[in-house]
Motif scaffolding. Structure first.
Motif, PDB file in Angstrom:
ATOM      1  N   LEU A   1       0.837  -1.198   0.000  1.00  0.00           N
ATOM      2  CA  LEU A   1       0.000   0.000   0.000  1.00  0.00           C
ATOM      3  C   LEU A   1       0.871   1.246   0.000  1.00  0.00           C
ATOM      4  CD1 LEU A   1      -2.538  -1.193   2.713  1.00  0.00           C
ATOM      5  CD2 LEU A   1      -2.980  -1.002   0.258  1.00  0.00           C
ATOM      6  N   SER A   2       0.249   2.349  -0.363  1.00  0.00           N
ATOM      7  CA  SER A   2       0.932   3.645  -0.317  1.00  0.00           C
ATOM      8  C   SER A   2       0.044   4.616   0.461  1.00  0.00           C
ATOM      9  CB  SER A   2       1.140   4.180  -1.733  1.00  0.00           C
ATOM     10  OG  SER A   2      -0.122   4.464  -2.306  1.00  0.00           O
ATOM     11  N   SER A   3       0.590   5.793   0.740  1.00  0.00           N
ATOM     12  CA  SER A   3      -0.203   6.809   1.447  1.00  0.00           C
ATOM     13  C   SER A   3      -1.421   7.212   0.633  1.00  0.00           C
ATOM     14  CB  SER A   3       0.647   8.052   1.728  1.00  0.00           C
ATOM     15  OG  SER A   3       1.662   7.736   2.646  1.00  0.00           O
ATOM     16  N   GLU A   4      -1.319   7.107  -0.690  1.00  0.00           N
ATOM     17  CA  GLU A   4      -2.448   7.472  -1.542  1.00  0.00           C
ATOM     18  C   GLU A   4      -3.507   6.364  -1.543  1.00  0.00           C
ATOM     19  OE1 GLU A   4       0.828   7.770  -2.605  1.00  0.00           O
ATOM     20  OE2 GLU A   4       0.739   9.883  -2.014  1.00  0.00           O
ATOM     21  N   SER A   5      -3.062   5.116  -1.640  1.00  0.00           N
ATOM     22  CA  SER A   5      -4.037   4.025  -1.764  1.00  0.00           C
ATOM     23  C   SER A   5      -4.699   3.698  -0.431  1.00  0.00           C
ATOM     24  CB  SER A   5      -3.370   2.777  -2.344  1.00  0.00           C
ATOM     25  OG  SER A   5      -2.358   2.300  -1.493  1.00  0.00           O
ATOM     26  N   ILE A   6      -4.008   3.924   0.656  1.00  0.00           N
ATOM     27  CA  ILE A   6      -4.560   3.466   1.947  1.00  0.00           C
ATOM     28  C   ILE A   6      -5.758   4.296   2.392  1.00  0.00           C
ATOM     29  CG2 ILE A   6      -3.204   4.859   3.582  1.00  0.00           C
ATOM     30  CD1 ILE A   6      -2.811   2.210   5.167  1.00  0.00           C
TER      31      ILE A   6
ATOM     32  N   GLU B   1       3.139   1.543   6.500  1.00  0.00           N
ATOM     33  CA  GLU B   1       4.282   0.664   6.736  1.00  0.00           C
ATOM     34  C   GLU B   1       3.886  -0.536   7.595  1.00  0.00           C
ATOM     35  OE1 GLU B   1       7.346   3.229   8.264  1.00  0.00           O
ATOM     36  OE2 GLU B   1       7.427   4.386   6.403  1.00  0.00           O
ATOM     37  N   PHE B   2       2.989  -0.297   8.533  1.00  0.00           N
ATOM     38  CA  PHE B   2       2.511  -1.391   9.382  1.00  0.00           C
ATOM     39  C   PHE B   2       1.770  -2.434   8.531  1.00  0.00           C
ATOM     40  CE2 PHE B   2      -0.988  -3.012  12.211  1.00  0.00           C
ATOM     41  CZ  PHE B   2      -0.197  -3.812  13.007  1.00  0.00           C
ATOM     42  N   CYS B   3       0.860  -1.951   7.693  1.00  0.00           N
ATOM     43  CA  CYS B   3       0.097  -2.878   6.833  1.00  0.00           C
ATOM     44  C   CYS B   3       1.032  -3.648   5.902  1.00  0.00           C
ATOM     45  CB  CYS B   3      -0.937  -2.108   6.012  1.00  0.00           C
ATOM     46  SG  CYS B   3      -2.311  -1.466   6.980  1.00  0.00           S
ATOM     47  N   ASN B   4       1.979  -2.945   5.335  1.00  0.00           N
ATOM     48  CA  ASN B   4       2.914  -3.610   4.424  1.00  0.00           C
ATOM     49  C   ASN B   4       3.783  -4.621   5.165  1.00  0.00           C
ATOM     50  OD1 ASN B   4       1.894  -2.145   2.313  1.00  0.00           O
ATOM     51  ND2 ASN B   4       3.513  -0.596   2.341  1.00  0.00           N
ATOM     52  N   PHE B   5       4.029  -4.356   6.425  1.00  0.00           N
ATOM     53  CA  PHE B   5       4.841  -5.270   7.239  1.00  0.00           C
ATOM     54  C   PHE B   5       4.076  -6.556   7.532  1.00  0.00           C
ATOM     55  CE2 PHE B   5       6.231  -6.848  11.404  1.00  0.00           C
ATOM     56  CZ  PHE B   5       7.591  -7.029  11.167  1.00  0.00           C
ATOM     57  N   VAL B   6       2.800  -6.405   7.973  1.00  0.00           N
ATOM     58  CA  VAL B   6       2.024  -7.598   8.327  1.00  0.00           C
ATOM     59  C   VAL B   6       1.304  -8.180   7.119  1.00  0.00           C
ATOM     60  CG1 VAL B   6       1.732  -6.891  10.720  1.00  0.00           C
ATOM     61  CG2 VAL B   6       0.000  -6.255   9.067  1.00  0.00           C
ATOM     62  N   ARG B   7       1.280  -7.428   6.015  1.00  0.00           N
ATOM     63  CA  ARG B   7       0.685  -7.866   4.758  1.00  0.00           C
ATOM     64  C   ARG B   7      -0.816  -8.122   4.877  1.00  0.00           C
ATOM     65  NH1 ARG B   7       4.348  -7.913   1.312  1.00  0.00           N
ATOM     66  NH2 ARG B   7       3.249  -9.080  -0.306  1.00  0.00           N
TER      67      ARG B   7
END
Lengths: 261, 131
Positions: B17-22, B53-59
């Motif tokens: 995810l990115s700041s735009e998509s989230i 970053e949290f979401c991308n970390f835990v996927r």
């Protein structure tokens, strides 16, 4: 502080100054207030253990944490663990007869030592003592009265306080040498408030007419406006929350302690 | 891929995810509205980036993370899932640890992540930074 102001100022404080210890003399005053609470049978329902956070091992504090009580455990310098002593009926007959001797329970109202020994104890109190549910029901009410006094005494001493679920009693039972017959009731956190004592203003309450009645349950108790005004002067009724600065106050304190905003 | 993928059943199909998509996720909008940043989310740039970053970390997506903390009872009502919340706590701790944050710094960062869950109705409390 006068009684009405103490009752009006009491509210749950959730931000404490972790760096400011609570004087032992204030703990004594709180316990004395609890010890003076109304109670049936003149029994000792409430038991409490006061512990200072700084004296507890980190693992014990961690064991006490739960989803609703975590930050507060870090902030409050004093914990008071409240219990109900399920053996409170023991000695009940003797205590009642003592009150008869002291002219507290008097013949004018039907009391005598013979009544206690021959009727009250065997027919009323002993059956209650033998019924765990009845013992628990009666006991929790009476412990609640002691705790209510303790809360007001804390406010009177300029302290903040709040009751929390006491969910990890088994974790501290051995450490505090808690007898088997003590049932955990509440964990009272205590300390000097990090928020202003008004904590954003008095909490919303429904009018007296919603909860109190006169003559019958369908006749709401009507307030006398003059009395209401006098209670405002006496600070039992205080400015309602939220104060305009409350949101910012919470935000700033949360930031100071690194808590979610 | 994060270090905890295998442990936490992260999704292989997850796309970073990115700041735009989230901000298109319902739970993120709910969070931003609740903290009063609904109209001007730029004030939340740092926190949004942290949740990305949290979401991308835990996927997991933010909505999936919230759903993990909720269970539906037999009568259809929703309740907070202790299991899901505990897992989330583990996610948060692993995430912050992976960023090398410890002590007060770690507590503060954990609580910033918790704020996202709190504003979505998931009651959770972290420690206070008084070390």
């Amino acid at each position: 502080m006068e009684f009405k102001e103490a009752a009006g100022t009491r509210r749950s404080i959730r931000f404490f100054r972790p760096w400011q210890p609570v004087e032992r003399e204030k703990i004594q005053k709180i316990f004395e207030a609890a010890n003076r609470s109304s109670r049936s049978m003149n029994a000792d329902y409430a038991k409490a253990i006061v512990v200072r956070r700084s004296e507890l091992p980190a693992e014990t504090i961690d064991a006490l944490r739960n989803p609703t009580t975590t930050a507060s455990l870090d902030l409050a310098p004093v914990y008071i663990f409240w219990y109900l002593d399920m053996d409170y009926p023991n000695g009940g007959a003797d205590r009642l007869k003592e009150l008869v001797e002291n002219h507290v329970l008097t013949p004018s109202h039907g009391w005598s030592k013979a009544y206690v020994d021959e009727f009250l104890w065997p027919q009323v109190l002993k059956p209650i003592a033998d019924n765990q549910m009845a013992t628990m029901f009666m006991g929790t009410i009476e412990v609640g009265q002691a705790i209510a006094n303790a809360l007001l005494a804390a406010v009177d001493e300029g302290l903040g306080t709040c009751l929390h679920a006491f969910t990890a009693a088994d974790k501290v039972k051995d450490m505090f040498h808690v007898p088997d017959n003590w049932i955990p009731i509440w964990l009272q956190l205590l300390g000097y408030p990090a928020e202003e004592a008004a904590a954003g203003g008095q909490r919303p309450r429904r009018p007296l007419s919603a909860n109190f009645f006169e003559g019958s349950a369908d006749k709401p108790f009507e307030e006398d406006a003059e009395v209401t005004e006098s209670l405002k002067r006496d600070k039992l009724i205080q400015d309602p929350g939220p104060f305009p600065h409350r949101e910012m106050e919470v935000k700033m304190i949360s930031r100071m302690f690194g808590l979610p905003e | 891929m994060s270090q905890i993928d295998e442990d936490v059943d992260g999704q292989d199909s997850f796309e970073d995810l990115s700041s735009e998509s989230i901000v298109k996720f319902e739970s993120v909008a709910k969070w931003l509205n609740s903290v009063g940043a609904g109209k001007d989310i730029s004030v939340m740039d740092e926190q949004i980036k942290l949740i990305v970053e949290f979401c991308n970390f835990v996927r997991f997506t933010p909505d999936e993370l919230i759903l993990k903390c909720i269970r539906t009872l037999k009568d259809g009502t929703r309740a907070i899932s202790s299991k899901g919340r505990n897992q989330t706590e583990e996610f948060i701790k692993s995430f912050v640890t992976s960023r090398g944050k410890t002590g007060n710094e770690g507590i503060i960062e954990e609580n910033k992540v918790r704020g996202f869950f709190v504003h979505n109705g998931i009651f959770m409390q972290g420690r206070a930074a008084i070390l």
